[in-house]
Design a protein around this motif. Structure first.
Motif, PDB file in Angstrom:
ATOM      1  N   TYR A 140      -3.722  -3.273   4.246  1.00 54.21           N
ATOM      2  CA  TYR A 140      -2.382  -3.065   4.795  1.00 54.21           C
ATOM      3  C   TYR A 140      -1.319  -3.473   3.778  1.00 54.21           C
ATOM      4  O   TYR A 140      -0.309  -2.787   3.610  1.00 54.21           O
ATOM      5  CB  TYR A 140      -2.215  -3.872   6.082  1.00 54.21           C
ATOM      6  CG  TYR A 140      -1.017  -3.477   6.916  1.00 54.21           C
ATOM      7  CD1 TYR A 140      -1.134  -2.520   7.920  1.00 54.21           C
ATOM      8  CD2 TYR A 140       0.238  -4.047   6.698  1.00 54.21           C
ATOM      9  CE1 TYR A 140      -0.040  -2.146   8.690  1.00 54.21           C
ATOM     10  CE2 TYR A 140       1.337  -3.674   7.455  1.00 54.21           C
ATOM     11  CZ  TYR A 140       1.199  -2.725   8.449  1.00 54.21           C
ATOM     12  OH  TYR A 140       2.280  -2.358   9.198  1.00 54.21           O
ATOM     13  N   ILE A 141      -1.578  -4.591   3.086  1.00 56.76           N
ATOM     14  CA  ILE A 141      -0.649  -5.047   2.043  1.00 56.76           C
ATOM     15  C   ILE A 141      -0.551  -3.999   0.932  1.00 56.76           C
ATOM     16  O   ILE A 141       0.547  -3.658   0.466  1.00 56.76           O
ATOM     17  CB  ILE A 141      -1.096  -6.407   1.483  1.00 56.76           C
ATOM     18  CG1 ILE A 141      -0.932  -7.499   2.546  1.00 56.76           C
ATOM     19  CG2 ILE A 141      -0.306  -6.764   0.228  1.00 56.76           C
ATOM     20  CD1 ILE A 141      -1.590  -8.811   2.179  1.00 56.76           C
ATOM     21  N   SER A 142      -1.692  -3.467   0.515  1.00 54.76           N
ATOM     22  CA  SER A 142      -1.696  -2.458  -0.550  1.00 54.76           C
ATOM     23  C   SER A 142      -0.983  -1.185  -0.104  1.00 54.76           C
ATOM     24  O   SER A 142      -0.251  -0.562  -0.885  1.00 54.76           O
ATOM     25  CB  SER A 142      -3.131  -2.145  -0.969  1.00 54.76           C
ATOM     26  OG  SER A 142      -3.756  -3.293  -1.529  1.00 54.76           O
ATOM     27  N   ALA A 143      -1.204  -0.787   1.166  1.00 57.15           N
ATOM     28  CA  ALA A 143      -0.518   0.408   1.672  1.00 57.15           C
ATOM     29  C   ALA A 143       0.977   0.165   1.787  1.00 57.15           C
ATOM     30  O   ALA A 143       1.785   1.064   1.492  1.00 57.15           O
ATOM     31  CB  ALA A 143      -1.106   0.796   3.035  1.00 57.15           C
ATOM     32  N   LEU A 144       1.351  -1.034   2.207  1.00 62.86           N
ATOM     33  CA  LEU A 144       2.776  -1.361   2.301  1.00 62.86           C
ATOM     34  C   LEU A 144       3.398  -1.405   0.913  1.00 62.86           C
ATOM     35  O   LEU A 144       4.540  -0.948   0.708  1.00 62.86           O
ATOM     36  CB  LEU A 144       2.942  -2.711   3.001  1.00 62.86           C
ATOM     37  CG  LEU A 144       4.308  -3.029   3.617  1.00 62.86           C
ATOM     38  CD1 LEU A 144       4.708  -1.960   4.612  1.00 62.86           C
ATOM     39  CD2 LEU A 144       4.264  -4.397   4.291  1.00 62.86           C
TER      40      LEU A 144
END
Length: 456
Positions: A174-178
């Protein structure tokens, strides 16, 4: 016939006595495990994983995915986590099987038939009916049940480990997608700025104020940032697909993500984090693991004790028209096989377990130190970017942009200031993502949210 009924009654009492002998009381030591049924046995996620036909617990994904929905969706629908849920149930079933008594054995014989002379025909036949029951002198059943109970607890630890792995993986994805979404948004802003600058220079070229070469350079720069925009979009699409794969989706149903990347004002000391290593499931499970291996040794020792089989029955002598009771006992003689090999193997597994437990602590400690170093580095980089780099780059860009409109600076100086500003912003987003990924990894290693630990 009365003798037959009496014999059956005696046999039933023998079977009951065998069961009682196998059910002798054993005081089981309390488990040191901190993960009991209250943690995973009643888990909604675990219940969902072993009952996929139940659609009561579902998470609907909207166009904008929130972090909490991503976590819930993964816990309920992650295929790998579901397999660990079934493993817990399988171990529970094995414990049920281990608690069962061995079945009694019914044997029937007919002798002195189909022979010659006086044994020709059926007149001199002898009919024997026996019922036998094995008596577990070493309390094998209770020890097997205890071992199966520890196996069930270890399956629970495996589920808990996989659950934390899924939560950590989803968090980092999720952090990488954000991060990819913010980089894509920033690249869109850069394209808009480059387009405005290109149109401004083109107008100046048409007015004869600047050389056409400046317009060519601006167009080249615009083409470059548009290429970077496509690459940023592709990176975001890849990150979305990677995140959706945690709940088994091939194509993500969401278009964007909610939330922003942030950091705390201060960090806890490494010594404070190291105190929580015992909460790591890879370490905490070893209390149960060692109990399981001790239980295995106790069971192997019990198997070395011969278990007698008692039997009783009824015999009919057809030639004299008489009946008699039959009783017997069968005892294996432990002359060669006393289960000594399996007993030694169980002892060696206990000694091996002590080394494995220490190795697990060492590995978690090493990984925690490495993750903490990355956390510190990204935190310090963020501090410097926030306090010095970004304000300076923003101020310089505004000043040069204003001076360019007044004719004090040329296009190349504007382009250089623009690149410096957006490169700094890009690095800031990357550092924020690295910081948050390090936080997620540390929380996995210590089994505790970083927010629960006092900072310096």
């Amino acid at each position: 016939m009365k003798l037959f009924l009496k014999t059956v009654l005696v046999l039933g009492m023998l079977v009951l006595a065998a069961g009682c002998a196998s059910e002798q009381t054993l005081i089981e030591p309390p488990s040191e495990s901190t993960l009991g049924d209250q943690n995973y046995g009643q888990s909604p996620a675990l219940n969902k994983n072993v009952a996929p036909q139940d659609t009561a617990s579902t998470v609907t994904i909207s166009d904008t995915l929130t972090f909490s929905d991503a976590l819930s969706k993964a816990l309920l629908e992650n295929p790998r986590l579901q397999s660990y849920g079934w493993q817990v149930r399988a171990k529970e079933a094995e414990r049920l099987q281990a608690s069962l008594l061995p079945n009694p054995r019914l044997q029937a014989e007919m002798e002195n038939v189909g022979g010659s002379g006086p044994f020709e025909g059926l007149d001199n036949r002898e009919i024997t009916i026996r019922l036998g029951q094995k008596i577990l002198l070493g309390a094998d059943r209770l020890k097997a049940k205890r071992l199966a109970g520890y196996n069930r607890q270890l399956a629970g630890w495996d589920y808990e480990t996989q659950r934390l792995d899924v939560l950590t993986g989803v968090t980092q994805a999720y952090i990488s997608a954000l991060e990819a979404q913010q980089q894509w948004n920033q690249q869109q802003a850069l394209v808009t700025l480059a387009e405005e600058l290109f149109h401004s220079i083109s107008a100046q070229v048409d007015a004869g104020k600047v050389s056409p070469i400046a317009a060519t350079r601006a167009k080249v720069e615009l083409s470059r940032v548009r290429i970077d925009l496509k690459n940023a979009r592709s990176t975001f699409e890849t990150a979305r697909s990677n995140l959706a794969s945690f709940w088994g989706n091939k194509q993500p149903a969401f278009e964007g993500l909610a939330g922003t990347l942030a950091k705390t004002d201060s960090l806890p000391a490494y010594s404070s984090l190291a105190q929580y290593i015992s909460r790591n499931p890879d370490v905490a499970r070893w209390a149960t693991e060692m109990q399981q291996r001790e239980s295995r040794l106790a069971l192997e020792r019990a198997k070395g004790i011969p278990d007698p089989t008692i039997s009783g029955g009824y015999k009919r002598f057809e030639d004299v028209g008489a009946e008699a009771a039959v009783v017997g006992i069968s005892i294996p003689l432990p002359l060669f096989d006393r289960n000594q090999g399996d007993i030694k193997a169980a002892k060696y597994q206990i000694w091996r377990g002590r080394s494995q437990r220490q190795a697990a602590v060492t590995e978690v400690t090493r990984a925690l130190q490495e993750a903490y170093n990355r956390l510190q580095a990204s935190y310090q980089e963020l501090q410097q970017l926030q306090e010095e780099v970004l304000p300076g780059a923003q101020s310089a860009f505004k000043g040069i942009q204003s001076g360019y409109r007044q004719g004090k600076f040329d296009y190349l100086e504007v382009l250089d200031a623009q690149r410096t500003l957006f490169t700094s912003r890009t690095r800031y987003i990357q550092a924020l993502a690295e910081y948050n990924r390090a936080v997620a990894e540390i929380e996995r290693l210590i089994g505790t949210p970083l927010s629960d630990i006092p900072s310096n």
